[in-house]
Design an enzyme around this catalytic site. Sequence first.
Site, PDB file in Angstrom:
ATOM      1  N   ARG A  48      -0.386  31.970  34.148  1.00  0.00           N
ATOM      2  CA  ARG A  48      -0.631  30.972  35.199  1.00  0.00           C
ATOM      3  C   ARG A  48      -1.979  31.307  35.823  1.00  0.00           C
ATOM      4  O   ARG A  48      -2.589  32.327  35.503  1.00  0.00           O
ATOM      5  CB  ARG A  48       0.512  30.899  36.241  1.00  0.00           C
ATOM      6  CG  ARG A  48       1.315  32.114  36.482  1.00  0.00           C
ATOM      7  CD  ARG A  48       0.537  33.231  37.091  1.00  0.00           C
ATOM      8  NE  ARG A  48      -0.191  32.848  38.264  1.00  0.00           N
ATOM      9  CZ  ARG A  48      -1.244  33.478  38.760  1.00  0.00           C
ATOM     10  NH1 ARG A  48      -1.736  34.560  38.143  1.00  0.00           N
ATOM     11  NH2 ARG A  48      -1.868  33.071  39.841  1.00  0.00           N
ATOM     12  N   ASP A 242      -7.588  25.682  41.906  1.00  0.00           N
ATOM     13  CA  ASP A 242      -7.088  25.035  40.686  1.00  0.00           C
ATOM     14  C   ASP A 242      -7.906  23.813  40.326  1.00  0.00           C
ATOM     15  O   ASP A 242      -7.965  23.416  39.173  1.00  0.00           O
ATOM     16  CB  ASP A 242      -5.617  24.657  40.866  1.00  0.00           C
ATOM     17  CG  ASP A 242      -4.788  25.916  40.970  1.00  0.00           C
ATOM     18  OD1 ASP A 242      -4.717  26.479  42.077  1.00  0.00           O
ATOM     19  OD2 ASP A 242      -4.287  26.369  39.929  1.00  0.00           O
TER      20      ASP A 242
HETATM   21  O1  MRU Z   1       0.907  28.167  40.221  1.00  0.00           O
HETATM   22  P1  MRU Z   1      -0.165  29.134  39.806  1.00  0.00           P
HETATM   23  O2  MRU Z   1       0.250  30.561  39.896  1.00  0.00           O
HETATM   24  O3  MRU Z   1      -0.759  28.776  38.463  1.00  0.00           O
HETATM   25  O4  MRU Z   1      -1.301  28.902  40.880  1.00  0.00           O
HETATM   26  C1  MRU Z   1      -2.468  29.674  40.815  1.00  0.00           C
HETATM   27  C2  MRU Z   1      -3.375  29.466  41.954  1.00  0.00           C
HETATM   28  O5  MRU Z   1      -3.152  28.628  42.812  1.00  0.00           O
HETATM   29  C3  MRU Z   1      -4.641  30.273  41.963  1.00  0.00           C
HETATM   30  O6  MRU Z   1      -5.019  30.563  43.266  1.00  0.00           O
HETATM   31  C4  MRU Z   1      -5.749  29.447  41.304  1.00  0.00           C
HETATM   32  O7  MRU Z   1      -5.342  29.008  40.027  1.00  0.00           O
HETATM   33  C5  MRU Z   1      -6.992  30.201  41.164  1.00  0.00           C
HETATM   34  S1  MRU Z   1      -6.903  31.304  39.815  1.00  0.00           S
HETATM   35  C6  MRU Z   1      -8.318  32.127  39.565  1.00  0.00           C
END
Ligand code: MRU
Length: 351
Positions: A48, A242
């Site tokens: 993730r 994201d």
């Molecule tokens: O749901 P996730 O764990 O994929 O969310 C990840 C995040 O929100 C991170 O802060 C984001 O992807 C930045 S990663 C360098």
Amino acid sequence: MKLNIIPVKWADEGVAMLDQRLLPTEEKWLMLRSYNEVADGIRDMVVRGAPAIGVSAAYGVALGAKQFVGTTVADLEEELEYICEVLGATRPTAINLFWAIDRMKRTFAAGRDEGLSVSEIKQRLVDDAKAIHDEDIESQRLIAQFGGELIDNDSTVLTHCNAGALATGGVWGTALGVIRGAVDQGKIVRVIADETRPYLQGSRLTAWELLQDDIPVTLITDNMSGHMMKRGEVQAVVVGSDRIAANGDVANKIGTYMVAVLARRHGIPFYVAAPLSTIDMNCPSGDDIPIEERDRREISHMKDIQLSPDGIGISNYAFDVTPNDLVTAIITEKGIARAPYTESLKKQFEG
Ligand code: MRU
């Protein structure tokens, strides 16, 4: 610092992923042997974090192409369309997923237009997926270097979710890259990690990751940050993203917006660190960013323990959008962008 966390790797048999669902108590690698398994790995959070999702999707496309048994380029094209559809349907918010899929599609199209054979195109796709991975790691290194300059010596930095090596192609990370960059520049930096309900990326992943690199980290619940900022215990906030809209609005893990509002109230700089692959110039503002909603069970239960009564409503938005006016600066591999972001982000793509 060891700087040795790489959460996803290309292998002869498939795509290897460190199973992030099991951290911090178990370090187990999974071998995903088909593009469908890679898609499941992204959907089920084995991997993730936006850049890590992008790298994984590129490897998924390459793996699907490698395992294609047909003989014509036209059939490979049809198969790739389907593979990209499957991978693209895994998680909606992180733009890196779609960015990587589009790039792999362009790599295929270039090979097809050059008249390459099926096996030559397959090799091109594998090579380009590896290049996406290498470039991602290099971007994080530059983000670390530029972002590290913004952090004062002897300061405490608060971060939300996990925007570290685990969330990217590896080694530095975005937000944690900035922190590693500051440490690399000889500064003393302490980190406060929000635990990040409900999926606990902060307590499970950020705390684990910083421990590996001997960076002092203090874990807090998400509702403690205001109190600690008020007491002067936080000198900067750094988060990842994201998807960043063309106007600088920042989608990131749910709770980020709250932290940004608090940081502004207390006069604390709020930095966002992300590679250009996270910036969606086709998205005019944060209102256009699709926000993933996840299973209510992530909130109603902690593993098998039920935390709330049956029969109630539960919202589980996975991301929120921080408006650009709360963002002090956006750090990319091209340098530091500041408001007005509509202009400064555009320049980052030109330079
Ligand atoms: O749901 P996730 O764990 O994929 O969310 C990840 C995040 O929100 C991170 O802060 C984001 O992807 C930045 S990663 C360098």
